[in-house]
Design an enzyme around this catalytic site. Structure first.
Site, short mmCIF file in Angstrom:
data_model
loop_
_atom_site.label_atom_id
_atom_site.label_comp_id
_atom_site.label_asym_id
_atom_site.label_seq_id
_atom_site.Cartn_x
_atom_site.Cartn_y
_atom_site.Cartn_z
CG HIS A 164 -1.81 1.14 1.37
ND1 HIS A 164 -3.16 1.08 1.07
CD2 HIS A 164 -1.59 2.42 1.77
CE1 HIS A 164 -3.71 2.26 1.28
NE2 HIS A 164 -2.77 3.10 1.71
CD GLU A 165 1.48 3.34 3.74
OE1 GLU A 165 1.65 4.50 3.30
OE2 GLU A 165 0.41 2.96 4.27
CG HIS A 187 0.12 6.04 -0.70
ND1 HIS A 187 -0.95 6.67 -1.29
CD2 HIS A 187 -0.36 5.48 0.45
CE1 HIS A 187 -2.03 6.48 -0.53
NE2 HIS A 187 -1.70 5.76 0.52
CD GLU A 213 -4.80 6.93 1.67
OE1 GLU A 213 -4.51 5.74 1.51
OE2 GLU A 213 -4.01 7.77 2.14
ZN LIG Z 1 -2.75 5.10 2.15
#
Ligand SMILES: [Zn+2]
Length: 1017
Positions: free
Chosen positions: A462-463, A466, A485
């Site tokens: 997830h990170e 980003h 997100e």
């Molecule tokens: Zn996030």
């Protein structure tokens, strides 16, 4: 909170106009202060876009349609998980910023124009009228500057002088280009000093520079070099500071503002905050770290703290010998400075960054590193846990390579640090080049189970996503948070499915989609694109809609496009907007650019992002004709509302499979349902059809009595005629339809009859999750218990589970769900095996596999000795994943004395404050502790919101876990009264509405179904 929801529900054009309604714009026109009546400052900064939205008169000149399409999406809102938006309610002045009631009413553009016109006319006539002699007032001439309605409404700054700006958003006349930032933390005094040198470009002639600063004491402000000292004005309610100039700064001019300041290190989890942990000798070690998203960079340095104000950064941090300092960029040099300190200077950032992505850490951490592509990847932790970083390092390297190639854009920095912070509220934060994590989201030991590794890999994925979605291309404003997100959440599942098929993340993503549907079915939900103006509204954007619904609609889009089109579309988007800011339409347009088959991608996807909720598709068959009808799936608590004619429409990419071919993608038929109805032909001989193949679409389906009966019959005969995802989604949809009042509980039970033959994790855990929720509600009403029904269906499967190491993730998920229920329902065999395993664990002769730790420790915690032993293990253990399981086990005890003593004594000594939401949730889940948890929350509310700010994910979680199992009028009244009495300390939160609505729905379901349930069970 009511106002919040009302605005979110406005049609697009109304919401858009409402941004022009704030009082200052109107009154500005007639004022006679030192500030020009209409200057180019009256614009809100818009990145990339060449056009500026002029606030005040200028808006009238705009073409309605042209503006409508662009700014409504941009300025209103669109909308996980575990990000705190720490902002104390008490210090939140924004609550007072609500526009006057006459203005908050939705109005059309025409109304605004008319009002403006009237104000001008009235102002002019009043000026004329007043001049001759003020004869019409009883008090004679009004005193100068004290009574006229056109008095300028600029607020007063701390010194009493007018502050030259009245908006929450910054003016667009000046933008930062580069920050030169020096911070000197003092970890003994828990303070820091700083100097921020900001180079700016003047975009429009102006006499003011306005930027953000919060809780900073500025000691000196100079302009264009050290010689020219200027006065800095501060308006605390908006967390803004400003400099006014007697002469205009000219368009195109470059200027430099230097601010020296000092402040305390924050004692909450935002801004530049202090943290500590006990090392292996029990000695207290202190550290300082940052959490700036969404609005807290301003607590560490004065800045233009909005995501569209991107700039470059050069950071310097002083530290003591023995500490490391980290920031986004690699270290360039270290010099000795006074006081025996060292000053680390980091390279100037090679990319333009939003302020919320800046980060620094000063701590005694150690690291492991590896080179991958052209990036040095390192994982930092406290020295004692250095051995637990290897898995995260390998995962980060592998996923970095995956994303480099998937996005076709290389990660742009030379280094990437992943840092495990001992006291960290969010799950993780994607600061560019310096990602910070909770220890439990990053560290695993060698013996950790595949499920624990799945969690770590998933947060890292997830990170890392980003770094492209969010960091490289950033949403223009928080209303479009889902672009960050929703995407990162979708990519986390997609990348793991691709790179780690053995971690079998599919079931997890499926559950996430079910829960997103459940929340979005509430009237209190909001559009993916929802308005976010105040800090609380910005904080509440970090919710299930932005994360999970966002990810779900991306999955739906990808699943409905052929081949590689989705990827090509997002690569095009990332390349086109690299380094800049975007709105939702930019994404849809980029995908439309590469997809010829769906020319109207924006039209389709806007139906999913601009209105809340999702459709229910009803299926009816008549001969060889199948009719599909869509309507909003809205769990309304108001009978009249639910019968209102359904007006919302979605463009639904409907998929279906039929008896005979239902298991592979080749079987799938696709078409788009855009209107209310559509028909399709299906041979009469085909026994059944199942819509929404593998549940990749964000909608629910009602097959009607005959359709359900045919599906149930097929499953009863052989449940593997449908993939596991489809079986799980039938169970999920059936329970949801029961909640909607569309099917009787008898039909739910009819479907569940098949599960005696079910062996897959996804359908079993969905059925158990639904039944356990119901069981808990019934138990709390002292009503019949569902235990024997649950056991009748699942006991055979429960007995089949093993208690040893299990390498297969889905088998772990299956037995975790089954055994947890079995022991909770006191199945003797489960209790016995759990106790035996705990004894072996306690005398050191066996390990407890990760997926069984919660159930084994929960059983152990039921005895006095077991409780005491677990408390001790908790205090001594360095295995963070295991410690969380112990916490949950302790919290689920049935001994109310333990709970009362323990929960009452939670003061952050033994248990970190950050674990409080987890504990409250576990206590609430038990019969014994649920009322205690609710009492605790009420009694400690003020202390809770000091640590976890109003609107934050932690507070949302606490409210929901303590109230969502209530189903009686008494509890409804209690919850409503308490949450309603909080006023600015929380009443306005969306989660308050969600809580009240959930209890009302529970109550309605009980009223409708209890009599029958008593009869059937
Ligand atoms: Zn996030």
């Amino acid at each position: 909170m009511d106002g919040h929801e009302a605005r979110a529900n406005l049609p697009r054009n109304m919401i858009e106009n409402s941004m022009f309604e704030e009082e200052p714009d109107v009154v500005d026109l007639a004022k006679d202060s030192a500030f020009p009546t209409l200057d180019p400052d009256e614009v809100v900064y818009e990145p990339r876009s060449s056009r500026l939205l002029v606030r005040g008169l200028g808006e009238n000149d705009m073409d309605d349609d042209e503006e409508d399409s662009e700014s409504s999406a941009r300025l209103l809102g669109m909308s996980f998980m575990n990000r705190s938006a720490a902002h104390r309610a008490g210090s939140s002045p924004y609550a007072r910023q609500a526009p006057p009631s006459s203005c908050s009413r939705p109005s059309t553009r025409t109304t605004v124009v008319c009002v403006l016109f009237l104000v001008i006319v009235v102002s002019m006539s009043m000026v004329l009228y007043f001049l001759p002699g003020c004869t019409f007032t009883r008090t004679g001439c009004p005193k100068e500057n004290s009574t006229a309605p056109m008095e300028p409404v600029y607020p007063n700054s701390t010194t009493g002088e007018p502050f030259p700006w009245a908006e929450l958003r910054l003016p667009a006349s000046v933008r930062p280009v580069h920050y030169d930032l020096t911070v000197n933390p003092d970890l003994d005094a828990m303070t820091f000093t700083g100097r921020t040198v900001i180079s700016m470009a003047v975009l429009h002639a102006t006499k003011r520079i306005v930027l953000h600063a919060a809780d900073l004491t500025v000691t000196k402000a100079t302009f264009q070099g050290q010689a020219r000292v200027v006065t800095l004005l501060e308006y605390k309610p908006h967390q803004q500071v400003a400099v006014r100039f007697p002469e205009e700064l000219k368009q195109g001019q470059r200027c430099v503002l230097t601010l020296d300041y000092h402040a305390s290190l924050s004692s909450t989890y935002d801004g530049f905050y202090n943290s500590s942990y006990a090392d292996k000798d029990g000695k207290k070690r202190v550290l300082a770290a940052t959490q700036f998203e969404p609005l807290y960079a301003r607590k560490a340095f004065p800045c233009f703290d909005e995501p569209a104000f991107k700039a470059t950064f050069l950071v310097r941090i002083s530290r003591r010998d023995g500490y490391v300092a980290l920031s986004n960029m690699p270290k360039a040099k270290t010099t000795n400075i006074t006081g025996g300190l060292l000053l680390d200077e980091f390279e100037k950032s090679s990319v333009n960054m939003s302020t919320y992505l800046v980060a620094f850490v000063v701590a005694t951490f150690q690291s492991v590193s590896k080179n991958v592509s052209d990036t040095l990847v390192s994982v930092y932790s406290v020295p004692e846990k250095k051995d637990h970083t290897i898995y995260a390092l390998d995962t980060a390297c592998k996923l970095l390579q995956f994303y480099n190639s998937y996005f076709d854009i290389a990660y742009p920095l030379k280094k990437l640090d992943l840092v495990a912070i001992p006291d960290f509220l969010a799950g993780a934060m994607e600061n560019w080049g310096l990602i910070t994590f909770r220890e439990t989201s990053l560290l695993v030991n060698n013996q950790s189970s595949p499920l624990q590794k799945q969690l770590i890999a998933s947060v890292v994925a997830h990170e890392l996503a980003h770094q492209w979605f969010g960091n490289l291309v950033t949403m223009s404003w928080w209303n479009d948070l889902w672009l960050n997100e929703g995407f990162a959440t979708y990519m986390q599942y997609m990348s793991l499915q691709h790179e780690y098929p053995l971690l079998d993340i599919g079931n997890h993503f499926l559950t996430v989609r079910f829960r997103a549907l459940d929340k979005d079915a509430l009237n209190s939900s909001h559009a993916v694109s929802a308005r976010a103006d105040t800090p609380e509204q910005v904080a509440e954007m970090f919710d299930s809609v932005s994360y999970e619904k966002g990810a779900s609609i991306l999955l739906m889009l990808n699943a409905s496009l052929s081949g590689d089109l989705f990827r090509k579309g997002i690569v095009g988007y990332l390349k086109k907007f690299s380094g800049s800011n975007t709105v939702t339409d930019d994404l849809w347009n980029s995908i439309a650019d590469v997809t010829q088959q769906h020319p109207n991608i924006p039209g389709m996807m806007n139906t999913w992002t601009q209105q809340k909720g999702f459709p229910l598709v009803s299926v009816s068959r008549d001969g060889d004709l199948v009719t599909l009808t869509q309507e909003p799936f809205l769990l309304s608590t108001d009978a009249t509302e639910s019968t209102a004619p359904p007006t919302s429409r979605w463009h639904i990419p409907v998929t279906y499979v039929t008896a005979g071919c239902s298991l592979t993608p080749d079987c799938v038929q696709v078409f788009t349902l855009e209107n209310r109805n559509a028909t399709l032909k299906l041979s009469k001989d085909v026994k059944w059809l199942k819509l929404n193949f593998q549940s990749t679409g964000f909608y629910m389906v009602d097959y009607g009595t005959a359709g359900w009966a045919a599906l149930i019959e097929a499953l009863t005969e052989n449940c593997t005629v449908l993939p596991r995802e489809d079986r799980a989604s039938l169970i999920h949809n059936m329970f949801a339809l029961s909640r909607l009042g569309r099917v009787s509980f008898r039909q739910v039970l009819n479907l569940l009859a098949y599960v005696v033959n079910e062996t897959e994790a996804a359908p079993v855990s969905e059925a158990l999750a639904q039944l356990n929720t119901l069981h808990l509600q019934l138990e709390k009403r002292n009503e019949l218990d569902l235990a024997s029904y649950i056991l009748e269906r699942f006991e055979a499967l429960m007995m089949n589970q093993t208690w040893g190491e299990e390498p297969c993730v889905s088998k772990q998920e299956l037995r975790e769900a089954l055994l947890q229920t079995a022991c909770a329902l006191d199945v003797p065999d489960c209790l016995q095996k759990a106790s035996d395993l705990y004894r072996q664990y306690a005398n050191g002769s066996a390990r407890v596999p990760g997926d069984l730790q919660r159930v084994v420790f929960s059983v152990a915690a039921r005895s006095e000795d077991g409780w005491a032993e677990l408390m001790q293990t908790y205090a001594q253990s360095s295995d963070d994943a295991q410690k969380r399981k112990i916490l949950q086990a302790l919290a689920s005890t049935r001994d109310t004395r333990h709970i009362a003593r323990w929960v009452g004594g939670l003061r952050g000594e033994l248990v970190q404050t950050t674990e409080l939401p987890l504990i409250i949730s576990a206590v609430s889940g038990g019969f014994a502790g649920s009322l205690l948890a609710w009492d605790f929350t009420q009694q400690n509310w003020d202390a809770l919101i000091k640590k976890f700010p109003v609107g934050s994910f932690a507070i949302q979680s606490i409210i929901m876990s303590t109230t969502s199992h209530f189903s009686t009028q008494t509890h409804l009244d209690q919850v409503r009264n308490f949450l309603g009495s909080l006023k600015k300390r929380g009443s306005q939160m969306r989660s308050v509405q969600v809580a009240v609505e959930t209890i009302m729905l529970n109550q309605r379901w009980m009223d409708a179904n209890l009599p029958d349930l008593r009869h059937w069970l």
